[in-house]
Design an enzyme around this catalytic site. Sequence first.
Site, PDB file in Angstrom:
ATOM      1  N   ARG A  10      -3.208   9.634 -11.582  1.00 33.96           N
ATOM      2  CA  ARG A  10      -2.274  10.463 -10.794  1.00 33.96           C
ATOM      3  C   ARG A  10      -0.838  10.253 -11.297  1.00 33.96           C
ATOM      4  NH1 ARG A  10      -3.844   7.749  -5.237  1.00 33.96           N
ATOM      5  NH2 ARG A  10      -3.488   5.987  -6.637  1.00 33.96           N
ATOM      6  N   HIS A  57       0.867  -1.201   0.000  1.00 38.94           N
ATOM      7  CA  HIS A  57       0.000   0.000   0.000  1.00 38.94           C
ATOM      8  C   HIS A  57       0.894   1.238   0.000  1.00 38.94           C
ATOM      9  CE1 HIS A  57      -3.433   2.463   0.590  1.00 38.94           C
ATOM     10  NE2 HIS A  57      -3.862   2.065   1.771  1.00 38.94           N
ATOM     11  N   ARG A  66     -19.335  -6.278   9.813  1.00 36.99           N
ATOM     12  CA  ARG A  66     -19.123  -7.589  10.431  1.00 36.99           C
ATOM     13  C   ARG A  66     -19.327  -8.643   9.348  1.00 36.99           C
ATOM     14  NH1 ARG A  66     -18.947 -12.846  11.443  1.00 36.99           N
ATOM     15  NH2 ARG A  66     -18.795 -13.350  13.649  1.00 36.99           N
ATOM     16  N   ASP A  95       2.437   5.843  -6.560  1.00 37.07           N
ATOM     17  CA  ASP A  95       3.633   5.758  -5.714  1.00 37.07           C
ATOM     18  C   ASP A  95       4.942   5.757  -6.499  1.00 37.07           C
ATOM     19  OD1 ASP A  95       1.869   3.687  -3.393  1.00 37.07           O
ATOM     20  OD2 ASP A  95       2.438   5.792  -3.208  1.00 37.07           O
ATOM     21  N   MET A 132       7.721  -2.645  -6.796  1.00 33.04           N
ATOM     22  CA  MET A 132       6.913  -1.667  -6.077  1.00 33.04           C
ATOM     23  C   MET A 132       6.654  -0.426  -6.931  1.00 33.04           C
ATOM     24  SD  MET A 132       6.246  -3.023  -3.178  1.00 33.04           S
ATOM     25  CE  MET A 132       6.292  -4.739  -3.638  1.00 33.04           C
ATOM     26  N   GLY A 133       5.401   0.065  -6.837  1.00 37.01           N
ATOM     27  CA  GLY A 133       5.033   1.239  -7.631  1.00 37.01           C
ATOM     28  C   GLY A 133       4.305   0.874  -8.910  1.00 37.01           C
ATOM     29  N   PHE A 134       4.110  -0.455  -9.107  1.00 34.31           N
ATOM     30  CA  PHE A 134       3.385  -0.896 -10.319  1.00 34.31           C
ATOM     31  C   PHE A 134       2.182  -1.748  -9.934  1.00 34.31           C
ATOM     32  CE2 PHE A 134       5.977   0.447 -13.889  1.00 34.31           C
ATOM     33  CZ  PHE A 134       7.148   0.816 -13.238  1.00 34.31           C
ATOM     34  N   HIS A 143      -2.230  -2.164  -9.592  1.00 37.97           N
ATOM     35  CA  HIS A 143      -3.223  -1.544  -8.693  1.00 37.97           C
ATOM     36  C   HIS A 143      -4.468  -2.420  -8.698  1.00 37.97           C
ATOM     37  CE1 HIS A 143      -5.991   1.400  -6.970  1.00 37.97           C
ATOM     38  NE2 HIS A 143      -4.922   2.043  -6.559  1.00 37.97           N
TER      39      HIS A 143
HETATM   40  C1  SDX Z   1      -1.485   2.323  -3.261  1.00 37.63           C
HETATM   41  O1  SDX Z   1      -6.147   1.029  -3.317  1.00 37.63           O
HETATM   42  C2  SDX Z   1      -5.660   2.198  -3.510  1.00 37.63           C
HETATM   43  O2  SDX Z   1      -6.299   3.079  -4.067  1.00 37.63           O
HETATM   44  C3  SDX Z   1      -4.246   2.394  -3.012  1.00 37.63           C
HETATM   45  C4  SDX Z   1      -3.569   3.666  -3.427  1.00 37.63           C
HETATM   46  C5  SDX Z   1      -4.192   4.880  -2.724  1.00 37.63           C
HETATM   47  O3  SDX Z   1      -4.127   5.985  -3.290  1.00 37.63           O
HETATM   48  O4  SDX Z   1      -4.614   4.714  -1.549  1.00 37.63           O
HETATM   49  O5  SDX Z   1      -3.673   3.823  -4.821  1.00 37.63           O
HETATM   50  C6  SDX Z   1      -2.113   3.650  -3.016  1.00 37.63           C
HETATM   51  O6  SDX Z   1      -1.439   1.528  -2.378  1.00 37.63           O
HETATM   52  C7  SDX Z   1      -0.993   2.002  -4.636  1.00 37.63           C
HETATM   53  C8  SDX Z   1      -0.414   0.554  -4.729  1.00 37.63           C
HETATM   54  C9  SDX Z   1       0.979   0.585  -4.140  1.00 37.63           C
HETATM   55  N1  SDX Z   1       1.507  -0.805  -4.029  1.00 37.63           N
HETATM   56  C10 SDX Z   1       2.454  -1.230  -4.864  1.00 37.63           C
HETATM   57  O7  SDX Z   1       2.938  -0.571  -5.776  1.00 37.63           O
HETATM   58  C11 SDX Z   1       2.948  -2.628  -4.537  1.00 37.63           C
HETATM   59  C12 SDX Z   1       3.161  -3.436  -5.819  1.00 37.63           C
HETATM   60  N2  SDX Z   1       1.865  -3.709  -6.378  1.00 37.63           N
HETATM   61  C13 SDX Z   1       1.246  -4.927  -6.071  1.00 37.63           C
HETATM   62  O8  SDX Z   1       1.658  -5.696  -5.070  1.00 37.63           O
HETATM   63  C14 SDX Z   1      -0.173  -5.079  -6.570  1.00 37.63           C
HETATM   64  O9  SDX Z   1      -0.249  -4.533  -7.826  1.00 37.63           O
HETATM   65  C15 SDX Z   1      -1.255  -4.495  -5.685  1.00 37.63           C
HETATM   66  C16 SDX Z   1      -1.122  -4.973  -4.272  1.00 37.63           C
HETATM   67  C17 SDX Z   1      -1.213  -3.008  -5.699  1.00 37.63           C
HETATM   68  C18 SDX Z   1      -2.580  -4.965  -6.236  1.00 37.63           C
HETATM   69  O10 SDX Z   1      -2.569  -6.327  -6.103  1.00 37.63           O
HETATM   70  P1  SDX Z   1      -3.784  -7.266  -6.535  1.00 37.63           P
HETATM   71  O11 SDX Z   1      -4.936  -6.495  -7.047  1.00 37.63           O
HETATM   72  O12 SDX Z   1      -4.024  -8.172  -5.376  1.00 37.63           O
HETATM   73  O13 SDX Z   1      -3.196  -8.000  -7.801  1.00 37.63           O
HETATM   74  P2  SDX Z   1      -2.531  -9.412  -7.750  1.00 37.63           P
HETATM   75  O14 SDX Z   1      -1.584  -9.482  -6.603  1.00 37.63           O
HETATM   76  O15 SDX Z   1      -3.616 -10.416  -7.812  1.00 37.63           O
HETATM   77  O16 SDX Z   1      -1.679  -9.421  -9.085  1.00 37.63           O
HETATM   78  C19 SDX Z   1      -2.313  -9.702 -10.336  1.00 37.63           C
HETATM   79  C20 SDX Z   1      -1.170 -10.160 -11.229  1.00 37.63           C
HETATM   80  C21 SDX Z   1      -0.306 -11.219 -10.551  1.00 37.63           C
HETATM   81  O17 SDX Z   1       0.254 -12.007 -11.585  1.00 37.63           O
HETATM   82  P3  SDX Z   1      -0.059 -13.572 -11.564  1.00 37.63           P
HETATM   83  O18 SDX Z   1       0.473 -14.064 -10.241  1.00 37.63           O
HETATM   84  O19 SDX Z   1      -1.582 -13.675 -11.689  1.00 37.63           O
HETATM   85  O20 SDX Z   1       0.687 -14.075 -12.767  1.00 37.63           O
HETATM   86  O21 SDX Z   1      -0.285  -9.077 -11.491  1.00 37.63           O
HETATM   87  C22 SDX Z   1       1.002  -9.364 -10.938  1.00 37.63           C
HETATM   88  C23 SDX Z   1       0.805 -10.452  -9.921  1.00 37.63           C
HETATM   89  O22 SDX Z   1       1.986 -11.216  -9.783  1.00 37.63           O
HETATM   90  N3  SDX Z   1       1.469  -8.161 -10.284  1.00 37.63           N
HETATM   91  C24 SDX Z   1       2.720  -7.761 -10.241  1.00 37.63           C
HETATM   92  C25 SDX Z   1       2.697  -6.537  -9.558  1.00 37.63           C
HETATM   93  N4  SDX Z   1       1.443  -6.256  -9.205  1.00 37.63           N
HETATM   94  C26 SDX Z   1       0.688  -7.263  -9.643  1.00 37.63           C
HETATM   95  N5  SDX Z   1       3.862  -8.295 -10.701  1.00 37.63           N
HETATM   96  C27 SDX Z   1       4.986  -7.601 -10.492  1.00 37.63           C
HETATM   97  N6  SDX Z   1       5.051  -6.424  -9.858  1.00 37.63           N
HETATM   98  C28 SDX Z   1       3.929  -5.867  -9.378  1.00 37.63           C
HETATM   99  N7  SDX Z   1       3.996  -4.695  -8.738  1.00 37.63           N
END
Ligand code: SDX
Length: 377
Positions: free
Chosen positions: A276, A224, A363, A319, A262-264, A266
Amino acid sequence: MTNAEYSPGLEGVIAAPSTVSYLDLEKEEIVVRGYDLIELAQKRSYLETAYLVIHGHLPDERETMAFGERLKEESALPKGAYSVLEALPRQTNAMDALRTGISLLASYESPEVLQDNSTAANLIKGLRIMAKGPVLACNAYHAMKGQPFVPADPKLGFIENVLWMVHGKQPDQESTEALDLIFTCYIEHEMPNSTFAARVIASTLSDIYGAITGAVASLKGPLHGGANEAAAMMLLDILKQGGPSKAEEYIMDMRSRHERVMGFGHRVYMRRYDPRAYLLKDYIPKFTHKKPEGEELYAIYRTVEEVMFRETKLYPNADYPIGFLLYLLDIPIPLFTPLFLCARIPGLVAHVVEQHADNRLFRPRVLYQGPRGLHPA
Ligand code: SDX
């Protein structure tokens, strides 16, 4: 409960009705109280947008001035707060120090005010938290570094004060404008984990301090808010490992280890560009001159984005550019996520007000997968 009713991570589940904001994926618009956040970021100040988020309408000049004055009046920390920051072990994480500080502020409210969840009382307490958040964040960082405290300067505006408290010197105009833009982009974003955490806590009729304390704990997580720090540290690590020519191999190595970049990505935007991030990426070249390694880092930044899109079709979220921009503004990396939280306080206040005004206890149920029918001997 059946499988059909269970959505992992509550993906796609509507948790509450709200008039605060909405992520319109079709129109690629972050709707904030009816306005497009990207337009607000370009045409209005953070202070005006914060007023809109909290009160539901854009302020006129008089309201903006009065709001700014109230924030100045409330920016002084209670003496005890500085003693607590000093007492924290120097190894304390900056987000944990901020979480402790916000939780501590509750103790300075009378029991009657603390437990008054009316909109009027929540707006007063919410403004206090908004005013004191950056003072806590910046001075917690100084305490961890054994540096002197830098209280807010009542002669400065809200965003100028953040830079003053970080660097202990008068901020320049372009840095103030850049941080104002960053804070506005962070101000509110529908129902992220941290906002949901705040609403879940508020739904027990617990107070706004507890709700926002919970949001701080949530936002710290690297999935996050912690991603802005991690993204910047990744760029710096690539620089150390050999620079722009090393960037592709570095990302491919991470991918081979199934590590998240990180940073990719959503949860909501999935494979869309976070509006943004799309706005902020164009501001980066204006600030690369602020660091000797700025241009090299920018080349790394662009290569990482290209490789990530080619390999995963994922775009940056807010981010990614913000972590780089905060680094270029010479903000210490441990303060990146605390400042994200501070920028988001108006959004959190608005959601707690909304939850308390029309509450239903959160709940949910479980999809039970454990054993049944066992009996103790
Ligand atoms: C913020 O929710 C909000 O609005 C948050 C925010 C806000 O303003 O409050 O926007 C701020 O938190 C932005 C997000 C910051 N976090 C990151 O940058 C951390 C890296 N990102 C991820 O871990 C991921 O993208 C999430 C947690 C943000 C979202 O995860 P999901 O929706 O649970 O997606 P997922 O884990 O199911 O991934 C789907 C696929 C997967 O591939 P497969 O396993 O299906 O092959 O996409 C891949 C993931 O492996 N993937 C990534 C990736 N994010 C997703 N692969 C590499 N790098 C990444 N960052």
